[in-house]
Design a protein around this motif. Structure first.
Motif, mmCIF file in Angstrom:
data_model
loop_
_atom_site.group_PDB
_atom_site.id
_atom_site.type_symbol
_atom_site.label_atom_id
_atom_site.label_comp_id
_atom_site.label_asym_id
_atom_site.label_seq_id
_atom_site.Cartn_x
_atom_site.Cartn_y
_atom_site.Cartn_z
ATOM 1 N N ALA A 169 0.832 -1.202 0.000
ATOM 2 C CA ALA A 169 0.000 0.000 0.000
ATOM 3 C C ALA A 169 0.867 1.254 0.000
ATOM 4 O O ALA A 169 0.609 2.211 -0.736
ATOM 5 N N ALA A 170 1.914 1.261 0.820
ATOM 6 C CA ALA A 170 2.801 2.420 0.880
ATOM 7 C C ALA A 170 3.515 2.639 -0.454
ATOM 8 O O ALA A 170 3.748 3.781 -0.864
ATOM 9 N N LEU A 171 3.831 1.554 -1.144
ATOM 10 C CA LEU A 171 4.567 1.639 -2.402
ATOM 11 C C LEU A 171 3.676 1.972 -3.594
ATOM 12 O O LEU A 171 4.172 2.188 -4.700
ATOM 13 N N GLY A 172 2.356 1.998 -3.388
ATOM 14 C CA GLY A 172 1.452 2.276 -4.493
ATOM 15 C C GLY A 172 1.475 1.195 -5.552
ATOM 16 O O GLY A 172 1.468 1.474 -6.755
ATOM 17 N N ALA A 173 1.492 -0.055 -5.118
ATOM 18 C CA ALA A 173 1.569 -1.181 -6.037
ATOM 19 C C ALA A 173 0.341 -1.258 -6.934
ATOM 20 O O ALA A 173 -0.713 -0.660 -6.655
ATOM 21 N N LEU A 174 0.480 -2.013 -8.008
ATOM 22 C CA LEU A 174 -0.616 -2.293 -8.924
ATOM 23 C C LEU A 174 -0.901 -3.791 -8.893
ATOM 24 O O LEU A 174 0.017 -4.600 -8.734
ATOM 25 N N VAL A 175 -2.158 -4.149 -9.052
ATOM 26 C CA VAL A 175 -2.570 -5.549 -9.006
ATOM 27 C C VAL A 175 -3.093 -5.943 -10.383
ATOM 28 O O VAL A 175 -4.026 -5.323 -10.902
ATOM 29 N N HIS A 176 -2.480 -6.969 -10.967
ATOM 30 C CA HIS A 176 -2.892 -7.473 -12.279
ATOM 31 C C HIS A 176 -3.838 -8.655 -12.078
ATOM 32 O O HIS A 176 -3.517 -9.591 -11.346
ATOM 33 N N ILE A 177 -4.976 -8.588 -12.737
ATOM 34 C CA ILE A 177 -6.073 -9.526 -12.512
ATOM 35 C C ILE A 177 -6.539 -10.077 -13.849
ATOM 36 O O ILE A 177 -6.536 -9.368 -14.866
ATOM 37 N N THR A 178 -6.963 -11.332 -13.848
ATOM 38 C CA THR A 178 -7.581 -11.890 -15.045
ATOM 39 C C THR A 178 -8.885 -12.577 -14.658
ATOM 40 O O THR A 178 -9.044 -13.062 -13.528
ATOM 41 N N GLY A 179 -9.814 -12.606 -15.616
ATOM 42 C CA GLY A 179 -11.111 -13.227 -15.381
ATOM 43 C C GLY A 179 -11.783 -13.544 -16.699
ATOM 44 O O GLY A 179 -11.186 -13.415 -17.775
ATOM 45 N N SER A 180 -13.029 -13.936 -16.621
ATOM 46 C CA SER A 180 -13.757 -14.305 -17.833
ATOM 47 C C SER A 180 -13.941 -13.133 -18.783
ATOM 48 O O SER A 180 -14.134 -13.320 -19.988
ATOM 49 N N ASP A 181 -13.868 -11.908 -18.261
ATOM 50 C CA ASP A 181 -14.007 -10.709 -19.096
ATOM 51 C C ASP A 181 -12.668 -10.166 -19.566
ATOM 52 O O ASP A 181 -12.600 -9.074 -20.135
#
Length: 328
Positions: A169-181
């Motif tokens: 959170a402090a580092l401002g991370a990004l979360v890569h997500i995959t799904g049916s869309d």
């Protein structure tokens, strides 16, 4: 006994296909999910093993680091680039759990671990809106020493247990997500949600979506960072208060600062008020304290956790003073 199927995903597309089943759960290291299944708090119909997906830790040309969701916590903490460029993340991971658990736990699983509120786990004697929506929250009037002082609601006062997530959170991370869309990327701050009236909803993930990687943006001054965890005992205890911080100081003035708190809310708490208050100000203990006061101004203690407010302020000041002293 709760029966379920088990299958090992060969790639992320296969995982998403299998994860579309009703009440399916993705299985990483299992260090939280398996415990919840033993306690019958989770009753999945299917487990989709995603430990065979990407565990690579990759340094990229733009200076960022991409961490596969199947990477083990120990591997991240021991990675040379992480230790050198983001020491607060390595320290946060090492502050959490035991070595054996860190060897099993995955990054994706760490992000999705559930609260350790004892009322959540007590399904025979306690009411919990997170466990049974609409049931009530016995923690509010119960023994609530470890519970939230920020962002809580009348429905839930549980805290998020992760150390790693506070650093991210402090580092401002990004979360890569995959799904049916398809695939999408969200700011780390958007992954977890505050309880509101629906504390059973803990993230913004859509049904069947899978975290595939975490990206840490290039942040040169994060080389000068620290994670401090205040807990009841030095070994294997969750945070009463934790602080993840990085600071950049130029000629005695705060040029940039990133800070997040753990142990205070339903999600890792990015201290945006503090960051805004300190930027452009002299790096003094007085200013650190004033900024901490601003960040905690809306804190609402319960019967047994009022000490957390002052403890958080003192820990913030101590961490920032340590970093500023190292730069002087």
């Amino acid at each position: 006994m709760n029966s379920f199927t088990y299958a090992r995903a060969v790639d992320s597309a296969d995982a998403v296909r299998q994860g579309a089943a009703v009440n399916a759960k993705y299985l990483g290291g299992g260090t939280n999910l398996v415990d919840l299944m033993r306690e019958t708090l989770e009753r999945p119909s299917a487990l989709v093993d995603v430990t065979g997906l990407s565990s690579a830790i990759t340094e990229r040309e733009d200076g960022s680091i991409l961490i596969g969701a199947a990477a083990k916590n120990t591997a991240v903490a021991e990675n040379k680039a992480v230790r050198t460029r983001y020491p607060l993340l390595a320290r946060a991971i090492l502050a959490g759990a035991s070595g054996q658990i860190r060897n099993m736990a995955t990054v994706g699983g760490n992000l999705l671990q559930r609260t350790r509120c004892p009322y959540f786990y007590d399904d025979e004697g306690s009411r919990c809106n997170k466990r049974v929506p609409g049931q009530g929250c016995d923690a509010i009037q119960g023994f609530n020493r470890i519970h939230a002082i920020l962002g809580a609601s009348s429905a839930c006062v549980a805290t998020h247990p992760s150390d790693m997530c506070v650093a991210l959170a402090a580092l401002g991370a990004l979360v890569h997500i995959t799904g049916s869309d398809g695939q999408r990327t969200i700011d780390f701050a958007e992954l977890h949600v505050l309880p509101g009236e629906n504390p059973e909803v803990e993230t913004t993930l859509r049904p069947g979506e899978l975290i595939i990687a975490v990206e840490i943006p290039a942040l040169p001054f994060a080389r000068h960072s620290v994670y401090r965890k205040v807990r009841d005992r030095a070994s294997y205890a969750f945070a009463l208060i934790s602080v993840a911080a990085a600071i950049e100081i130029d000629s005695g003035v705060v040029k940039d600062v990133r800070l997040a708190l753990g142990g205070v809310a339903h999600k890792p708490w990015r201290a945006l008020k503090l960051e805004a208050a300190l930027t452009g100000q002299p790096a003094t203990d007085e200013n650190f304290r004033a900024a901490a006061d601003q960040e905690l101004a809306d804190a609402k203690p319960l019967t047994h956790n009022g000490f957390k407010i002052e403890l958080a302020k003192r820990t913030i000041v101590a961490v920032l003073a340590e970093l500023a002293g190292d730069l002087s």
